[in-house]
Design a protein around this motif. Structure first.
Motif, PDB file in Angstrom:
ATOM      1  N   LEU A   1      -9.155   6.070 -34.772  1.00 44.31           N
ATOM      2  CA  LEU A   1     -10.246   5.094 -34.708  1.00 44.31           C
ATOM      3  C   LEU A   1     -11.274   5.338 -35.813  1.00 44.31           C
ATOM      4  N   GLY A   2     -11.555   6.598 -36.101  1.00 47.46           N
ATOM      5  CA  GLY A   2     -12.491   6.928 -37.166  1.00 47.46           C
ATOM      6  C   GLY A   2     -12.002   6.447 -38.523  1.00 47.46           C
ATOM      7  N   ALA A   3     -10.722   6.625 -38.795  1.00 48.01           N
ATOM      8  CA  ALA A   3     -10.162   6.176 -40.067  1.00 48.01           C
ATOM      9  C   ALA A   3     -10.223   4.648 -40.189  1.00 48.01           C
ATOM     10  N   LEU A   4      -9.883   3.955 -39.117  1.00 50.82           N
ATOM     11  CA  LEU A   4      -9.933   2.492 -39.151  1.00 50.82           C
ATOM     12  C   LEU A   4     -11.358   1.981 -39.310  1.00 50.82           C
ATOM     13  N   LEU A   5     -12.290   2.572 -38.561  1.00 52.57           N
ATOM     14  CA  LEU A   5     -13.681   2.155 -38.675  1.00 52.57           C
ATOM     15  C   LEU A   5     -14.275   2.519 -40.038  1.00 52.57           C
ATOM     16  N   PHE A   6     -13.863   3.644 -40.599  1.00 60.20           N
ATOM     17  CA  PHE A   6     -14.326   4.018 -41.930  1.00 60.20           C
ATOM     18  C   PHE A   6     -13.854   3.009 -42.969  1.00 60.20           C
ATOM     19  N   GLY A   7     -12.599   2.600 -42.876  1.00 62.46           N
ATOM     20  CA  GLY A   7     -12.081   1.590 -43.808  1.00 62.46           C
ATOM     21  C   GLY A   7     -12.827   0.274 -43.679  1.00 62.46           C
ATOM     22  N   ALA A   8     -13.070  -0.135 -42.443  1.00 65.96           N
ATOM     23  CA  ALA A   8     -13.808  -1.384 -42.228  1.00 65.96           C
ATOM     24  C   ALA A   8     -15.236  -1.267 -42.760  1.00 65.96           C
ATOM     25  N   LEU A   9     -15.899  -0.153 -42.496  1.00 68.54           N
ATOM     26  CA  LEU A   9     -17.264   0.045 -42.985  1.00 68.54           C
ATOM     27  C   LEU A   9     -17.301   0.084 -44.509  1.00 68.54           C
ATOM     28  N   LEU A  10     -16.295   0.662 -45.121  1.00 61.00           N
ATOM     29  CA  LEU A  10     -16.227   0.710 -46.583  1.00 61.00           C
ATOM     30  C   LEU A  10     -16.124  -0.699 -47.169  1.00 61.00           C
ATOM     31  N   LEU A  11     -15.275  -1.528 -46.589  1.00 61.14           N
ATOM     32  CA  LEU A  11     -15.131  -2.895 -47.095  1.00 61.14           C
ATOM     33  C   LEU A  11     -16.402  -3.715 -46.865  1.00 61.14           C
ATOM     34  N   VAL A  12     -17.000  -3.555 -45.687  1.00 61.23           N
ATOM     35  CA  VAL A  12     -18.244  -4.273 -45.409  1.00 61.23           C
ATOM     36  C   VAL A  12     -19.350  -3.798 -46.351  1.00 61.23           C
ATOM     37  N   THR A  13     -19.387  -2.510 -46.635  1.00 58.50           N
ATOM     38  CA  THR A  13     -20.387  -1.970 -47.554  1.00 58.50           C
ATOM     39  C   THR A  13     -20.225  -2.568 -48.951  1.00 58.50           C
ATOM     40  N   PHE A  14     -19.008  -2.635 -49.434  1.00 59.37           N
ATOM     41  CA  PHE A  14     -18.776  -3.242 -50.751  1.00 59.37           C
ATOM     42  C   PHE A  14     -19.212  -4.704 -50.755  1.00 59.37           C
ATOM     43  N   ALA A  15     -18.898  -5.408 -49.694  1.00 56.93           N
ATOM     44  CA  ALA A  15     -19.272  -6.820 -49.624  1.00 56.93           C
ATOM     45  C   ALA A  15     -20.792  -6.985 -49.629  1.00 56.93           C
ATOM     46  N   ILE A  16     -21.493  -6.176 -48.845  1.00 56.88           N
ATOM     47  CA  ILE A  16     -22.956  -6.270 -48.807  1.00 56.88           C
ATOM     48  C   ILE A  16     -23.565  -5.870 -50.144  1.00 56.88           C
ATOM     49  N   ALA A  17     -23.033  -4.796 -50.754  1.00 54.50           N
ATOM     50  CA  ALA A  17     -23.563  -4.352 -52.039  1.00 54.50           C
ATOM     51  C   ALA A  17     -23.350  -5.421 -53.115  1.00 54.50           C
ATOM     52  N   LEU A  18     -22.180  -6.042 -53.108  1.00 55.65           N
ATOM     53  CA  LEU A  18     -21.925  -7.119 -54.070  1.00 55.65           C
ATOM     54  C   LEU A  18     -22.845  -8.306 -53.809  1.00 55.65           C
ATOM     55  N   PHE A  19     -23.088  -8.617 -52.559  1.00 56.23           N
ATOM     56  CA  PHE A  19     -23.984  -9.719 -52.219  1.00 56.23           C
ATOM     57  C   PHE A  19     -25.409  -9.432 -52.695  1.00 56.23           C
ATOM     58  N   ILE A  20     -25.909  -8.227 -52.397  1.00 53.53           N
ATOM     59  CA  ILE A  20     -27.260  -7.865 -52.832  1.00 53.53           C
ATOM     60  C   ILE A  20     -27.335  -7.845 -54.364  1.00 53.53           C
ATOM     61  N   GLY A  21     -26.305  -7.308 -54.993  1.00 52.06           N
ATOM     62  CA  GLY A  21     -26.272  -7.258 -56.455  1.00 52.06           C
ATOM     63  C   GLY A  21     -26.269  -8.632 -57.090  1.00 52.06           C
ATOM     64  N   SER A  22     -25.497  -9.544 -56.532  1.00 51.08           N
ATOM     65  CA  SER A  22     -25.473 -10.895 -57.098  1.00 51.08           C
ATOM     66  C   SER A  22     -26.783 -11.630 -56.809  1.00 51.08           C
ATOM     67  N   TRP A  23     -27.409 -11.316 -55.698  1.00 50.18           N
ATOM     68  CA  TRP A  23     -28.695 -11.917 -55.340  1.00 50.18           C
ATOM     69  C   TRP A  23     -29.797 -11.440 -56.292  1.00 50.18           C
ATOM     70  N   LEU A  24     -29.707 -10.155 -56.701  1.00 51.21           N
ATOM     71  CA  LEU A  24     -30.695  -9.595 -57.629  1.00 51.21           C
ATOM     72  C   LEU A  24     -30.266  -9.700 -59.093  1.00 51.21           C
ATOM     73  N   ASP A  25     -29.090 -10.270 -59.346  1.00 46.97           N
ATOM     74  CA  ASP A  25     -28.494 -10.369 -60.684  1.00 46.97           C
ATOM     75  C   ASP A  25     -28.275  -9.010 -61.323  1.00 46.97           C
ATOM     76  N   ASN A  26     -28.013  -7.990 -60.521  1.00 43.84           N
ATOM     77  CA  ASN A  26     -27.729  -6.655 -61.031  1.00 43.84           C
ATOM     78  C   ASN A  26     -26.870  -5.933 -59.989  1.00 43.84           C
ATOM     79  N   LEU A  27     -25.547  -5.828 -60.256  1.00 40.36           N
ATOM     80  CA  LEU A  27     -24.635  -5.231 -59.284  1.00 40.36           C
ATOM     81  C   LEU A  27     -24.968  -3.762 -59.019  1.00 40.36           C
ATOM     82  N   GLY A  28     -25.338  -3.036 -60.050  1.00 42.04           N
ATOM     83  CA  GLY A  28     -25.677  -1.630 -59.878  1.00 42.04           C
ATOM     84  C   GLY A  28     -26.847  -1.430 -58.934  1.00 42.04           C
ATOM     85  N   LEU A  29     -27.831  -2.283 -59.029  1.00 37.86           N
ATOM     86  CA  LEU A  29     -28.998  -2.199 -58.158  1.00 37.86           C
ATOM     87  C   LEU A  29     -28.616  -2.490 -56.696  1.00 37.86           C
TER      88      LEU A  29
END
Length: 117
Positions: free
Chosen positions: A49-77
């Motif tokens: 369960l930890g491995a599955l939840l970690f994978g899901a959290l990793l994908l959600v994290t990338f999606a949120i980071a990309l969303f925030i980055g595109s919103w701020l026009d700076n992916l690194g930020l």
């Protein structure tokens, strides 16, 4: 007659004591096996369960980071903001919830270890 009867009682006591020790040994062997099996099963389930939840959290994290980055026009930020958010959550959990988590784990582990059903 009395000496013969005493000898039979001592032999019976010896047999009863030996049977008691053997049965006690078997009981504790089975009890340890049950405890180890329950612990192993819980550990394997937790790891899967930890491995599955970690994978899901990793994908959600990338999606949120990309969303925030595109919103701020700076992916690194966007990745930096999300990373700092996770560091803040880790610090809060470490300093605020550590004793509660330790208590919950201790209660659960002692119930599993000392429960004799």
């Amino acid at each position: 007659m009395g000496l013969n009867n005493l000898s039979e009682n001592v032999e019976g006591l010896n047999r009863s004591t030996q049977e008691f020790i053997e049965k006690n040994y078997e009981y504790y062997r089975l009890s340890i096996f049950k405890t180890l099996t329950k612990g192993s099963t819980s550990l394997i389930t937790f790891m899967i369960l930890g491995a599955l939840l970690f994978g899901a959290l990793l994908l959600v994290t990338f999606a949120i980071a990309l969303f925030i980055g595109s919103w701020l026009d700076n992916l690194g930020l966007g990745f930096l903001i999300l990373g700092l958010f996770y560091v803040l959550i880790a610090v809060i959990v470490f300093y605020g919830c550590r004793k509660t988590i330790e208590r919950m784990v201790l209660i659960k582990a002692s119930k599993d270890f000392f429960d004799n059903d």
